[in-house]
Design a protein around this motif. Sequence first.
Motif, PDB file in Angstrom:
ATOM      1  N   ARG A  13       4.843  11.372  61.756  1.00 19.19           N
ATOM      2  CA  ARG A  13       4.181  11.608  60.451  1.00 19.19           C
ATOM      3  C   ARG A  13       5.242  11.815  59.378  1.00 19.19           C
ATOM      4  O   ARG A  13       6.276  12.459  59.638  1.00 19.19           O
ATOM      5  CB  ARG A  13       3.296  12.877  60.488  1.00 19.19           C
ATOM      6  N   PRO A  14       5.024  11.309  58.163  1.00 15.47           N
ATOM      7  CA  PRO A  14       5.970  11.599  57.078  1.00 15.47           C
ATOM      8  C   PRO A  14       5.846  13.058  56.644  1.00 15.47           C
ATOM      9  O   PRO A  14       4.742  13.567  56.499  1.00 15.47           O
ATOM     10  CB  PRO A  14       5.520  10.657  55.960  1.00 15.47           C
ATOM     11  N   ASP A  15       6.995  13.708  56.447  1.00 13.28           N
ATOM     12  CA  ASP A  15       7.022  15.095  55.983  1.00 13.28           C
ATOM     13  C   ASP A  15       6.993  15.042  54.446  1.00 13.28           C
ATOM     14  O   ASP A  15       7.997  14.727  53.800  1.00 13.28           O
ATOM     15  CB  ASP A  15       8.310  15.754  56.501  1.00 13.28           C
ATOM     16  N   LEU A  16       5.825  15.348  53.867  1.00 12.50           N
ATOM     17  CA  LEU A  16       5.661  15.104  52.430  1.00 12.50           C
ATOM     18  C   LEU A  16       6.290  16.192  51.564  1.00 12.50           C
ATOM     19  O   LEU A  16       6.591  15.949  50.391  1.00 12.50           O
ATOM     20  CB  LEU A  16       4.187  14.878  52.109  1.00 12.50           C
ATOM     21  N   ASP A  17       6.549  17.376  52.142  1.00 13.28           N
ATOM     22  CA  ASP A  17       7.341  18.374  51.406  1.00 13.28           C
ATOM     23  C   ASP A  17       8.768  17.870  51.269  1.00 13.28           C
ATOM     24  O   ASP A  17       9.416  18.009  50.227  1.00 13.28           O
ATOM     25  CB  ASP A  17       7.337  19.727  52.135  1.00 13.28           C
ATOM     26  N   ARG A  18       9.231  17.266  52.347  1.00 12.96           N
ATOM     27  CA  ARG A  18      10.572  16.680  52.344  1.00 12.96           C
ATOM     28  C   ARG A  18      10.632  15.533  51.311  1.00 12.96           C
ATOM     29  O   ARG A  18      11.605  15.422  50.561  1.00 12.96           O
ATOM     30  CB  ARG A  18      10.882  16.167  53.757  1.00 12.96           C
ATOM     31  N   LEU A  19       9.578  14.728  51.272  1.00 11.79           N
ATOM     32  CA  LEU A  19       9.545  13.634  50.289  1.00 11.79           C
ATOM     33  C   LEU A  19       9.679  14.203  48.874  1.00 11.79           C
ATOM     34  O   LEU A  19      10.489  13.721  48.072  1.00 11.79           O
ATOM     35  CB  LEU A  19       8.247  12.820  50.414  1.00 11.79           C
ATOM     36  N   ALA A  20       8.911  15.241  48.590  1.00 12.85           N
ATOM     37  CA  ALA A  20       8.976  15.848  47.249  1.00 12.85           C
ATOM     38  C   ALA A  20      10.399  16.316  46.960  1.00 12.85           C
ATOM     39  O   ALA A  20      10.909  16.152  45.837  1.00 12.85           O
ATOM     40  CB  ALA A  20       7.984  17.007  47.161  1.00 12.85           C
ATOM     41  N   ALA A  21      11.061  16.870  47.993  1.00 15.38           N
ATOM     42  CA  ALA A  21      12.410  17.399  47.794  1.00 15.38           C
ATOM     43  C   ALA A  21      13.437  16.281  47.601  1.00 15.38           C
ATOM     44  O   ALA A  21      14.493  16.505  46.998  1.00 15.38           O
ATOM     45  CB  ALA A  21      12.799  18.278  48.994  1.00 15.38           C
ATOM     46  N   LEU A  22      13.150  15.097  48.108  1.00 18.78           N
ATOM     47  CA  LEU A  22      14.111  13.981  48.002  1.00 18.78           C
ATOM     48  C   LEU A  22      14.077  13.309  46.627  1.00 18.78           C
ATOM     49  O   LEU A  22      14.996  12.581  46.264  1.00 18.78           O
ATOM     50  CB  LEU A  22      13.817  12.922  49.072  1.00 18.78           C
ATOM     51  N   ILE A  23      12.992  13.534  45.870  1.00 14.96           N
ATOM     52  CA  ILE A  23      12.865  12.867  44.570  1.00 14.96           C
ATOM     53  C   ILE A  23      13.807  13.518  43.557  1.00 14.96           C
ATOM     54  O   ILE A  23      13.836  14.741  43.418  1.00 14.96           O
ATOM     55  CB  ILE A  23      11.401  12.927  44.077  1.00 14.96           C
ATOM     56  N   THR A  24      14.613  12.674  42.889  1.00 14.71           N
ATOM     57  CA  THR A  24      15.550  13.159  41.871  1.00 14.71           C
ATOM     58  C   THR A  24      15.327  12.340  40.601  1.00 14.71           C
ATOM     59  O   THR A  24      14.587  11.364  40.615  1.00 14.71           O
ATOM     60  CB  THR A  24      17.025  12.957  42.311  1.00 14.71           C
ATOM     61  N   PRO A  25      16.007  12.701  39.499  1.00 15.07           N
ATOM     62  CA  PRO A  25      15.870  11.880  38.278  1.00 15.07           C
ATOM     63  C   PRO A  25      16.359  10.447  38.484  1.00 15.07           C
ATOM     64  O   PRO A  25      16.030   9.566  37.693  1.00 15.07           O
ATOM     65  CB  PRO A  25      16.752  12.622  37.260  1.00 15.07           C
ATOM     66  N   ARG A  26      17.154  10.210  39.542  1.00  3.01           N
ATOM     67  CA  ARG A  26      17.649   8.836  39.793  1.00  3.01           C
ATOM     68  C   ARG A  26      16.727   8.033  40.703  1.00  3.01           C
ATOM     69  O   ARG A  26      16.980   6.860  40.955  1.00  3.01           O
ATOM     70  CB  ARG A  26      19.058   8.892  40.403  1.00  3.01           C
ATOM     71  N   THR A  27      15.676   8.663  41.217  1.00  2.60           N
ATOM     72  CA  THR A  27      14.765   7.930  42.089  1.00  2.60           C
ATOM     73  C   THR A  27      14.008   6.890  41.274  1.00  2.60           C
ATOM     74  O   THR A  27      13.350   7.229  40.285  1.00  2.60           O
ATOM     75  CB  THR A  27      13.744   8.887  42.746  1.00  2.60           C
ATOM     76  N   ARG A  28      14.108   5.621  41.704  1.00  7.81           N
ATOM     77  CA  ARG A  28      13.424   4.551  40.985  1.00  7.81           C
ATOM     78  C   ARG A  28      12.125   4.186  41.691  1.00  7.81           C
ATOM     79  O   ARG A  28      11.106   3.982  41.066  1.00  7.81           O
ATOM     80  CB  ARG A  28      14.337   3.329  40.918  1.00  7.81           C
ATOM     81  N   LEU A  29      12.204   4.082  43.020  1.00  7.37           N
ATOM     82  CA  LEU A  29      10.981   3.664  43.694  1.00  7.37           C
ATOM     83  C   LEU A  29      10.909   4.146  45.127  1.00  7.37           C
ATOM     84  O   LEU A  29      11.906   4.520  45.742  1.00  7.37           O
ATOM     85  CB  LEU A  29      10.779   2.154  43.600  1.00  7.37           C
ATOM     86  N   LEU A  30       9.667   4.138  45.617  1.00  3.50           N
ATOM     87  CA  LEU A  30       9.382   4.415  47.024  1.00  3.50           C
ATOM     88  C   LEU A  30       9.081   3.073  47.679  1.00  3.50           C
ATOM     89  O   LEU A  30       8.248   2.312  47.183  1.00  3.50           O
ATOM     90  CB  LEU A  30       8.156   5.329  47.167  1.00  3.50           C
TER      91      LEU A  30
END
Length: 395
Positions: free
Chosen positions: A156-173
């Motif tokens: 399963r994807p860890d969605l708290d972890r996903l939220a933590a990985l997003i930075t101002p440089r994140t362009r896309l998933l």
Amino acid sequence: MTPKPPPSGRPLLAPRLAAFGTTVFAEMSALAARTGAINLGQGFPDTDGPEEVREAAVRAIREGRGNQYPPGPGIPELREAVAAHQHRFHGITLDPGTEVLVTAGATEAIAATLLALVEPGDEVIAFEPYYDSYAAGIALAGGHRVPLTLRAPGFRPDLDRLAALITPRTRLLLLNSPHNPTGMVLTREEATEIARLAVAHDLLVVTDEVYEHLVYEGEHLPLATFPGMRERTVSISSSGKTFSLTGWKVGWVTGSAALVSAVRTVKQYLTFVSAGPFQYAVAEALRLPDAYFDDFREDLRRKRDLLCDGLAEAGFAVHRPQGTYFVTTDITPLGLGDDGTKFCLALPERCGVVAVPNAVFYDDPDAGRPLVRFAFCKREDVLREAVDRLKRLAQ
Ligand SMILES: *Cc1c(COP(=O)(O)O)cnc(C)c1O
């Protein structure tokens, strides 16, 4: 093989691509050919797709349809069929004139989309283990890949972890569900939360849905259908897996006119157009009755169960997939160590079967160390024979 540097000392292959040698599938298929082993490594079916679809391609060639450059976005018949398919199965309404683009398989769709949307230095978050073209596609675009690791059991994807990985440089998933190689299928709750994060952080989303018709548990939920997602999602699919015609390389991109236009800009300089006569045939395939899609899924479900049960009897720990035509196993209980790569290299000699080590789908090979992937898109007698051979491992 790494190309020899020329006298200037600079490597021939651009350094950003240095990590991408021969794909594991080519290597493992060559091993299968050399040893005569049953190839459950690469995910291609051993029976060809529907005869009427193959005949449609022959007819198109004979009648002179598609033998010369088709229109850049794809022939109108296929764009209309893609739009009708998206509406029939997913309730998505698309303008075939501006919101559908035909590509040389999902592979070109992925590469063209990444090249269109990612600037050097942009971060791209993707589920790890990755389908192998993702890492290369992100590197071609000069992007920086950021893994969201799916872990056994369940993946399963860890969605708290996903939220933590997003930075101002994140362009896309860059997302894939049903997921190759783990067989994970996103739930409605997970898709809802991913969509919420994408909207909240104003991210683009690219979804690889080539296994949309192979879901055994749960349902396929296109992210483009979630609130706020239509204008930020590029959806990618292909005829290869759904119609057992992986050699035809007819895929498509759907999304808003602005997104599709951006991808088309790149696509026209990669292949310009592709697969003229096959486009006519795939247009017919997409209009097959629901029974085709149901029978295809039920056939693969039986094969999944046959192989998963056999692998469990042979002593593997089996992560039964919810979708796709791959099963991930853990070799640890076999008592042959926990190195999946070594195991796969020895497997053809040991018992005449080829599989793929999941380690190759991870940035950190240790993360997938004991995991091995088998494909079950093969004839039942082939799967039975493979299981009989694999049962010798425990003896
Ligand atoms: C097979 C596969 C593709 C490639 O599809 P083509 O249409 O053959 O290019 C893309 N993504 C995933 C996850 C796949 O398994």
